[in-house]
Design an enzyme around this catalytic site. Structure first.
Site, PDB file in Angstrom:
ATOM      1  N   ARG A 129       1.098  -1.116  -0.109  1.00 53.57           N
ATOM      2  CA  ARG A 129      -0.136  -0.050  -0.295  1.00 53.57           C
ATOM      3  C   ARG A 129       0.688   0.998   0.387  1.00 53.57           C
ATOM      4  NH1 ARG A 129      -3.151  -3.801  -0.180  1.00 53.57           N
ATOM      5  NH2 ARG A 129      -5.240  -3.495   0.040  1.00 53.57           N
ATOM      6  N   SER A 146     -10.698  -0.629   2.978  1.00 53.17           N
ATOM      7  CA  SER A 146      -9.662  -0.581   4.700  1.00 53.17           C
ATOM      8  C   SER A 146      -9.439   0.294   5.152  1.00 53.17           C
ATOM      9  CB  SER A 146      -8.650  -1.466   4.411  1.00 53.17           C
ATOM     10  OG  SER A 146      -8.945  -3.524   3.568  1.00 53.17           O
ATOM     11  N   GLU A 155      -4.482   3.584   6.254  1.00 55.98           N
ATOM     12  CA  GLU A 155      -4.343   3.329   4.809  1.00 55.98           C
ATOM     13  C   GLU A 155      -4.895   4.521   4.434  1.00 55.98           C
ATOM     14  OE1 GLU A 155      -6.743   0.823   1.558  1.00 55.98           O
ATOM     15  OE2 GLU A 155      -5.569  -0.708   2.711  1.00 55.98           O
TER      16      GLU A 155
HETATM   17  N1  EPU Z   1     -10.327 -10.815  10.214  1.00 53.66           N
HETATM   18  C1  EPU Z   1     -10.936 -11.003  11.068  1.00 53.66           C
HETATM   19  N2  EPU Z   1     -12.424  -9.773  11.832  1.00 53.66           N
HETATM   20  C2  EPU Z   1     -12.674  -8.687  10.727  1.00 53.66           C
HETATM   21  C3  EPU Z   1     -12.249  -8.855   9.491  1.00 53.66           C
HETATM   22  C4  EPU Z   1     -10.847  -9.936   8.977  1.00 53.66           C
HETATM   23  O1  EPU Z   1     -11.566 -11.366  11.884  1.00 53.66           O
HETATM   24  O2  EPU Z   1     -13.354  -8.357  11.220  1.00 53.66           O
HETATM   25  C5  EPU Z   1     -10.115 -12.193   9.559  1.00 53.66           C
HETATM   26  C6  EPU Z   1      -9.886 -13.004   8.335  1.00 53.66           C
HETATM   27  O3  EPU Z   1     -11.055 -13.677   8.770  1.00 53.66           O
HETATM   28  C7  EPU Z   1      -9.242 -12.967   7.761  1.00 53.66           C
HETATM   29  C8  EPU Z   1      -8.388 -12.055   8.104  1.00 53.66           C
HETATM   30  O4  EPU Z   1      -8.743 -11.505   9.222  1.00 53.66           O
HETATM   31  O5  EPU Z   1      -8.392 -14.480   8.149  1.00 53.66           O
HETATM   32  C9  EPU Z   1      -8.160 -11.271   7.154  1.00 53.66           C
HETATM   33  O6  EPU Z   1      -9.145 -10.594   6.992  1.00 53.66           O
HETATM   34  P1  EPU Z   1      -9.339 -10.151   4.777  1.00 53.66           P
HETATM   35  O7  EPU Z   1      -9.675 -11.430   4.011  1.00 53.66           O
HETATM   36  O8  EPU Z   1     -11.090  -9.444   5.272  1.00 53.66           O
HETATM   37  O9  EPU Z   1      -8.343  -9.140   4.229  1.00 53.66           O
HETATM   38  P2  EPU Z   1      -7.469  -7.951   5.300  1.00 53.66           P
HETATM   39  O10 EPU Z   1      -6.276  -8.609   5.214  1.00 53.66           O
HETATM   40  O11 EPU Z   1      -8.768  -7.988   5.925  1.00 53.66           O
HETATM   41  C10 EPU Z   1      -6.857  -6.893   3.034  1.00 53.66           C
HETATM   42  C11 EPU Z   1      -6.918  -5.883   2.564  1.00 53.66           C
HETATM   43  C12 EPU Z   1      -7.946  -5.393   1.319  1.00 53.66           C
HETATM   44  C13 EPU Z   1      -8.254  -6.749   0.558  1.00 53.66           C
HETATM   45  C14 EPU Z   1      -8.160  -8.169   1.183  1.00 53.66           C
HETATM   46  C15 EPU Z   1      -8.435  -8.914   0.350  1.00 53.66           C
HETATM   47  C16 EPU Z   1      -5.816  -3.966   3.215  1.00 53.66           C
HETATM   48  C17 EPU Z   1      -5.893  -2.936   4.243  1.00 53.66           C
HETATM   49  N3  EPU Z   1      -6.516  -4.530   3.155  1.00 53.66           N
HETATM   50  O12 EPU Z   1      -7.899  -7.371   3.885  1.00 53.66           O
HETATM   51  O13 EPU Z   1      -7.827  -4.509   0.728  1.00 53.66           O
HETATM   52  O14 EPU Z   1     -10.021  -6.857  -0.489  1.00 53.66           O
HETATM   53  O15 EPU Z   1      -7.103  -8.054   1.524  1.00 53.66           O
HETATM   54  O16 EPU Z   1      -7.093  -9.806  -0.422  1.00 53.66           O
HETATM   55  O17 EPU Z   1      -4.708  -4.780   3.393  1.00 53.66           O
HETATM   56  C18 EPU Z   1      -8.552  -1.696   1.131  1.00 53.66           C
HETATM   57  O18 EPU Z   1      -7.897  -1.930   1.019  1.00 53.66           O
HETATM   58  O19 EPU Z   1      -8.953  -1.351   1.217  1.00 53.66           O
HETATM   59  C19 EPU Z   1      -9.155  -3.302   0.567  1.00 53.66           C
HETATM   60  C20 EPU Z   1     -10.261  -3.663   1.042  1.00 53.66           C
END
Ligand code: EPU
Length: 338
Positions: free
Chosen positions: A164, A238, A334
């Site tokens: 990012r 995010s 972010e």
């Molecule tokens: N999780 C939780 N609780 C929550 C949210 C997530 O326990 O409320 C856990 C999920 O179960 C999972 C892990 O955290 O095991 C990761 O969650 P997720 O796959 O939803 O991805 P993220 O790390 O929260 C990142 C990006 C997203 C992108 C997703 C999918 C960042 C800051 N965000 O989110 O990007 O869509 O991965 O690859 O890196 C964005 O940048 O705006 C964005 C949406």
């Protein structure tokens, strides 16, 4: 030149925050942008470049000139057989580009389906999702110096991409305007299905031999199931980045919090799922006045109605503090806070 005064930015940011810009002008070509930059009445005004407004939180009026980038166009710039260079105007909606590529059978950005925002903003924060970042298919971009109006081409190395992150968030922040971005896409792409949820979704859809279209459909289904649509509930995806911590710190945390979610990075550090940290602090689904942390994805802060930018920012700071107190981990925004 269409210079407007005292313009509400509510419909120009996906959080739906109602602040005003002292001046605003939209441009459709590189030449229009250069004329605006060089115009005597605009020269000394602070400037803010706005694309889709999907990664910004306004906390106050902008006392300067907002330049809204609408440069259109998607063209095959160089067809090298297996690899095809596609040149895209910065004002093209990111998902329209993804759809266009899928229609032409070109792969490389299908995992990035449905990300809000415009193409010109994509390299600034090296957008990423489901195991892919735009740096993976990025070829080069053209940017215009906001003072001189001179154009420069930046290749992948010069963009200094990180998680990012890029040079456009560091030394070049606010100094250049991205006008065109060129991607190197593939006629025979390697599909990235390793992100667990994609594999699972494809199975649910009954697809055993996926192509780029199927991967895109799977990603759209996953995103729709847990990310709020900004057209319905204001948000900027995010709000925080997933923090990076050392292997020894994660070991210590894991003893106390065995369920903590982390991903190894090259070099020994790990990335921790900020959504999990925020959820464990009790924020997921909580509504505070007009704002809250989303019920399906704690990392997404939302505007349920007429929240001010400061209400959302106050919530973000409170969440940040509680994560730091419980886990000793600092989560950084972010989103660009203005
Ligand atoms: N999780 C939780 N609780 C929550 C949210 C997530 O326990 O409320 C856990 C999920 O179960 C999972 C892990 O955290 O095991 C990761 O969650 P997720 O796959 O939803 O991805 P993220 O790390 O929260 C990142 C990006 C997203 C992108 C997703 C999918 C960042 C800051 N965000 O989110 O990007 O869509 O991965 O690859 O890196 C964005 O940048 O705006 C964005 C949406």
């Amino acid at each position: 030149m269409n210079l407007q005064q005292d313009v509400s930015l509510k419909s120009y940011n996906t959080f739906g925050i109602d602040v005003n810009a002292a001046f605003m002008a939209e441009f459709n070509t590189r030449q229009e942008l250069i004329s605006l930059i060089k115009d005597g009445s605009c020269k000394d005004l602070p400037k803010l470049i706005l694309g889709g407004g999907s990664n910004i939180l306004f906390t106050k009026n902008f006392n300067g000139l907002v330049l809204k980038n609408n440069i259109p166009g998607i063209e095959i710039y160089d067809d090298r057989g297996e690899v095809v260079l596609v040149k895209v105007g910065a004002g093209v909606k990111w998902h329209s580009l993804v759809t266009w590529c899928i229609g032409k059978g070109l792969g490389g950005i299908e995992n990035l389906s449905l990300i809000p925002g415009n193409t010109g903003a994509a390299p600034i924060q090296n957008i990423g999702a489901y195991g892919v970042e735009i740096k993976d298919t990025f070829h080069e971009l053209e940017a215009i110096d906001i003072i001189s109006g001179n154009a420069t081409t930046y290749n992948r190395q010069q963009c200094e991409f990180g998680y990012r992150d890029s040079i456009f968030k560091k030394t070049l922040k606010g100094k250049v305007v991205i006008t065109f971005v060129t991607f190197a896409l593939s006629r025979n792409p390697v599909l990235h299905l390793s992100y667990g949820a994609i594999d699972q979704q494809l199975k649910t859809m009954g697809i055993t031999q996926p192509d780029v279209k199927a991967v895109s459909d799977a990603v759209c289904a996953i995103r729709r199931s847990k990310l709020p649509d900004p057209l319905i509930i204001g948000n900027a995806g995010s709000f925080f980045k997933n923090p990076e911590i050392s292997e020894s710190d994660i070991e210590t945390l894991r003893r106390q919090f065995p369920g903590i979610i982390s991903y190894p990075l090259t070099g020994g550090n790990v990335k921790v799922a900020a959504g999990w940290l925020i959820e464990q602090c009790g924020w997921k689904g909580k509504v505070i006045g007009n704002t809250g942390s989303h019920k399906d994805q704690a990392l997404v802060l939302v505007n349920y109605g007429n929240a001010s930018g400061n209400e959302i920012w106050d919530l973000a700071l409170t969440i940040q503090k509680s994560v730091s107190e419980k886990f000793g981990v600092n989560i950084e925004p972010e989103v660009n806070v203005m």
